[in-house]
Design a protein around this motif. Structure first.
Motif, short mmCIF file in Angstrom:
data_model
loop_
_atom_site.label_atom_id
_atom_site.label_comp_id
_atom_site.label_asym_id
_atom_site.label_seq_id
_atom_site.Cartn_x
_atom_site.Cartn_y
_atom_site.Cartn_z
N GLU A 109 0.82 -1.21 0.00
CA GLU A 109 0.00 0.00 0.00
C GLU A 109 0.85 1.26 0.00
O GLU A 109 0.39 2.32 -0.41
CB GLU A 109 -0.96 0.03 1.20
CG GLU A 109 -2.10 -0.94 1.09
CD GLU A 109 -1.78 -2.28 1.73
OE1 GLU A 109 -0.81 -2.37 2.51
OE2 GLU A 109 -2.49 -3.24 1.44
N HIS A 146 -3.45 5.72 -12.48
CA HIS A 146 -3.37 6.91 -13.32
C HIS A 146 -4.36 6.74 -14.47
O HIS A 146 -4.25 5.80 -15.26
CB HIS A 146 -1.96 7.09 -13.86
CG HIS A 146 -1.80 8.26 -14.76
ND1 HIS A 146 -1.93 9.54 -14.29
CD2 HIS A 146 -1.55 8.35 -16.07
CE1 HIS A 146 -1.75 10.38 -15.30
NE2 HIS A 146 -1.52 9.67 -16.39
N ILE A 153 0.56 4.55 -5.17
CA ILE A 153 -0.19 5.70 -4.65
C ILE A 153 -1.62 5.66 -5.16
O ILE A 153 -2.56 5.72 -4.38
CB ILE A 153 0.50 7.01 -5.06
CG1 ILE A 153 1.89 7.09 -4.44
CG2 ILE A 153 -0.34 8.21 -4.65
CD1 ILE A 153 2.73 8.23 -4.93
N GLN A 154 -1.78 5.58 -6.49
CA GLN A 154 -3.12 5.57 -7.07
C GLN A 154 -3.03 5.15 -8.53
O GLN A 154 -1.97 5.25 -9.14
CB GLN A 154 -3.78 6.95 -6.97
CG GLN A 154 -3.13 8.01 -7.83
CD GLN A 154 -3.72 9.38 -7.60
OE1 GLN A 154 -4.08 9.72 -6.49
NE2 GLN A 154 -3.81 10.15 -8.66
N PHE A 194 -0.03 3.27 -13.11
CA PHE A 194 -0.17 3.68 -11.71
C PHE A 194 0.82 4.78 -11.38
O PHE A 194 1.90 4.84 -11.96
CB PHE A 194 0.11 2.50 -10.77
CG PHE A 194 -0.85 1.37 -10.89
CD1 PHE A 194 -2.01 1.36 -10.13
CD2 PHE A 194 -0.61 0.32 -11.76
CE1 PHE A 194 -2.91 0.32 -10.22
CE2 PHE A 194 -1.51 -0.72 -11.87
CZ PHE A 194 -2.66 -0.71 -11.10
N LYS A 195 0.44 5.63 -10.41
CA LYS A 195 1.39 6.55 -9.79
C LYS A 195 2.00 5.80 -8.62
O LYS A 195 1.29 5.18 -7.84
CB LYS A 195 0.69 7.80 -9.28
CG LYS A 195 0.24 8.72 -10.38
CD LYS A 195 -0.37 9.98 -9.81
CE LYS A 195 -0.83 10.89 -10.93
NZ LYS A 195 -1.42 12.14 -10.42
#
Length: 96
Positions: free
Chosen positions: A5, A12, A9-10, A29-30
């Motif tokens: 986790e 994209h 980060i998140q 993904f970032k």
């Protein structure tokens, strides 16, 4: 070893990212700036329970922004593109 986790980060989301998902099964993904490819691969496999075939990364440079007399910068960030095994999908991207 970092917690998965903490590495991702998140997701994209962009037109290009959505096109890559549909055509070639690449997900974007970032990730944190100092994450390496093996860490990213392990994090994606653990978080989403999929098989990762390939990981590519690139650093996205910071950008200067100007609003009237105020000037600022957007921060630098790292992008990771992940190629999944045939038949694997990540559900958070579905329906976007």
């Amino acid at each position: 070893m970092r917690d998965p986790e903490d590495v991702v980060i998140q997701p994209h989301i962009s037109e290009r990212a959505m096109q890559d998902i549909e055509e070639e099964n690449w997900y974007t993904f970032k990730v944190i700036m100092n994450a390496n490819k093996p860490e990213i691969k392990r994090a994606i496999e653990e978080l989403f329970e999929v098989k990762v075939n390939k990981v590519t990364t690139c650093r996205m440079p910071s950008k200067k922004r100007r609003m009237g007399v105020h000037e600022g910068t957007r921060p630098e960030w790292k992008k990771a593109r992940v190629k999944l095994a045939e038949g694997d999908r990540i559900e958070i991207f579905e329906g976007m």
